[in-house]
Design an enzyme around this catalytic site. Structure first.
Site, PDB file in Angstrom:
ATOM      1  N   PRO A  92       0.824  -1.220   0.000  1.00  0.00           N
ATOM      2  CA  PRO A  92       0.000   0.000   0.000  1.00  0.00           C
ATOM      3  C   PRO A  92       0.850   1.259   0.000  1.00  0.00           C
ATOM      4  CG  PRO A  92      -0.133  -1.122   2.121  1.00  0.00           C
ATOM      5  CD  PRO A  92       0.616  -2.030   1.210  1.00  0.00           C
ATOM      6  N   GLU A 119       2.246  -7.840   8.053  1.00  0.00           N
ATOM      7  CA  GLU A 119       2.477  -6.403   7.917  1.00  0.00           C
ATOM      8  C   GLU A 119       3.498  -6.105   6.823  1.00  0.00           C
ATOM      9  OE1 GLU A 119      -0.433  -5.856   9.888  1.00  0.00           O
ATOM     10  OE2 GLU A 119       0.641  -4.035   9.377  1.00  0.00           O
ATOM     11  N   ARG A 161      -2.913  -8.669 -20.947  1.00  0.00           N
ATOM     12  CA  ARG A 161      -3.755  -8.242 -22.073  1.00  0.00           C
ATOM     13  C   ARG A 161      -3.011  -7.287 -23.006  1.00  0.00           C
ATOM     14  NH1 ARG A 161      -6.423  -3.548 -21.724  1.00  0.00           N
ATOM     15  NH2 ARG A 161      -8.206  -4.253 -22.950  1.00  0.00           N
ATOM     16  N   ASP A 176      -7.918   1.585 -25.221  1.00  0.00           N
ATOM     17  CA  ASP A 176      -8.187   1.510 -23.778  1.00  0.00           C
ATOM     18  C   ASP A 176      -8.250   2.899 -23.137  1.00  0.00           C
ATOM     19  OD1 ASP A 176      -8.339  -1.170 -23.360  1.00  0.00           O
ATOM     20  OD2 ASP A 176      -6.250  -1.413 -22.751  1.00  0.00           O
TER      21      ASP A 176
HETATM   22  C1  JE8 Z   1      -0.602  -5.871   2.194  1.00  0.00           C
HETATM   23  C2  JE8 Z   1      -2.012  -3.623  -0.447  1.00  0.00           C
HETATM   24  C3  JE8 Z   1      -1.093  -3.308  -2.836  1.00  0.00           C
HETATM   25  C4  JE8 Z   1      -2.923  -2.065  -1.777  1.00  0.00           C
HETATM   26  C5  JE8 Z   1      -0.126  -5.248  -0.482  1.00  0.00           C
HETATM   27  C6  JE8 Z   1       0.704  -6.157   0.177  1.00  0.00           C
HETATM   28  C7  JE8 Z   1       1.132  -7.288   2.459  1.00  0.00           C
HETATM   29  C8  JE8 Z   1      -2.487  -3.025   8.323  1.00  0.00           C
HETATM   30  N1  JE8 Z   1      -1.435  -3.495   7.407  1.00  0.00           N
HETATM   31  C9  JE8 Z   1      -1.975  -4.480   6.433  1.00  0.00           C
HETATM   32  C10 JE8 Z   1      -0.840  -2.335   6.741  1.00  0.00           C
HETATM   33  C11 JE8 Z   1       0.258  -2.751   5.799  1.00  0.00           C
HETATM   34  C12 JE8 Z   1      -0.268  -3.803   4.788  1.00  0.00           C
HETATM   35  C13 JE8 Z   1      -0.912  -4.979   5.503  1.00  0.00           C
HETATM   36  C14 JE8 Z   1      -1.532  -5.960   4.529  1.00  0.00           C
HETATM   37  N2  JE8 Z   1      -0.596  -6.333   3.479  1.00  0.00           N
HETATM   38  C15 JE8 Z   1      -1.433  -4.985   1.548  1.00  0.00           C
HETATM   39  C16 JE8 Z   1      -1.183  -4.659   0.208  1.00  0.00           C
HETATM   40  C17 JE8 Z   1      -1.928  -3.045  -1.722  1.00  0.00           C
HETATM   41  N3  JE8 Z   1      -0.491  -3.468  -3.805  1.00  0.00           N
HETATM   42  N4  JE8 Z   1      -3.207  -1.249  -2.820  1.00  0.00           N
HETATM   43  N5  JE8 Z   1      -3.565  -2.088  -0.608  1.00  0.00           N
HETATM   44  N6  JE8 Z   1      -3.022  -3.015   0.206  1.00  0.00           N
HETATM   45  C18 JE8 Z   1       0.472  -6.470   1.516  1.00  0.00           C
HETATM   46  C19 JE8 Z   1       0.436  -7.183   3.653  1.00  0.00           C
END
Ligand code: JE8
Length: 272
Positions: A92, A119, A161, A176
């Site tokens: 994220p 995490e 794609r 697109d």
């Molecule tokens: C992830 C992710 C993308 C997006 C990607 C990889 C690995 C509370 N925690 C949850 C915060 C840090 C992330 C934890 C969950 N997590 C989420 C994503 C992503 N690409 N656009 N949103 N979330 C991981 C663990």
């Protein structure tokens, strides 16, 4: 294109066996290989995570396991002449994954995805591989998933794609939304098929006219209106040089309608 995916949930990628990506694999356009991260653990519980240094919620994925897994995949070698893979780490906190990024990935011979859980992965793993590979930390959107696997599915389908021969009609890809060119940063307008009238709803006459230039113009008008309504942020980013006189007319009409609706709704909405 070769794609390797290392995950504790390789079964998450069953969808990559069907539809467009599945067919591309059958035709040899895509070679997707899945790897179970736990295969590189050495304890009876196949542990891949541990508590975070500095405290805080959740668990962090161990660097040793990821390091052994990534090294093993790299050691397998990729397509002839591909050299080392481009490593893609969904997170994220990554750079936005966009159509432009997808077009870049579509030109790569070998991609290695490392979707995490918990995490995330110990930050030293990215540091380690940045010294050896091109590493991209990317996000598919401003919301929080439970792990990176769903993001890998999105990225793989978006990239697949774009590969030559995957989509029958190459023009469809060129047209697109978000694809570089005249439709870049415009949303798709409405689409229709038979019957010409369905439950009293007719298909717009212009689409039955066979007049291709007028149909193209109507579709662009619809794309501009849809984008103005749903993604005003994209309208604000449009290059004025990319707009012709009719485009400007359509957007002026949109603004007038929007302002009239706001006026009818009352002073508070005008402040919004
Ligand atoms: C992830 C992710 C993308 C997006 C990607 C990889 C690995 C509370 N925690 C949850 C915060 C840090 C992330 C934890 C969950 N997590 C989420 C994503 C992503 N690409 N656009 N949103 N979330 C991981 C663990």
């Amino acid at each position: 294109m070769r794609i390797d995916i290392i995950s504790i949930f390789p079964e998450y990628f069953t969808p990559l066996e069907v539809s467009l990506v599945g067919k591309a694999r059958e035709r040899g356009i895509l070679d997707i290989r899945l790897h179970q991260l736990r295969d590189w653990t050495h304890d009876v519980h196949k542990t891949v995570d541990d508590t975070p240094y500095g405290g805080g919620p959740g668990m962090v994925m161990k660097p040793e396991v990821w390091g052994e897994a990534i090294d093993a995949v790299i050691a397998q070698g990729g397509p002839e002449g591909a050299g080392l893979p481009r490593m893609i780490v969904p997170t994220p906190s990554g750079r936005p994954f966009t159509q432009r990024v997808a077009l870049e990935y579509a030109r790569e011979p070998w991609l290695l995805f490392t979707p995490a859980r918990y995490e995330g992965i110990d930050a030293r793993v990215v540091d380690e591989y940045r010294s050896r590979l091109r590493v991209d930390e990317v996000s598919i959107g401003d919301y929080v998933l439970a792990g990176g696997e769903a993001a890998v599915l999105v990225i793989v389908e978006t990239v697949a794609r774009l590969l030559p021969g995957v989509i029958g009609n190459a023009q469809s890809v060129a047209d697109d939304s978000f694809a570089p060119g005249p439709m870049e940063n415009l949303l798709e307008g409405p689409v229709y098929t038979k019957p010409p009238v369905w439950r009293g709803h007719p298909v717009p006459e212009i689409l039955l006219s066979g007049h291709h230039a007028r149909i193209a113009r109507w579709r662009r008008d619809q794309a501009l209106r849809r984008t103005f309504e749903m993604r005003p942020d994209l309208i604000a980013r449009l290059d004025p040089e990319s707009l012709d006189e009719r485009d400007r007319e359509v957007l002026a009409e949109c603004r007038e309608r929007h302002e009239a609706a706001a006026f009818r709704a009352g002073p508070q909405s005008m402040a919004d």
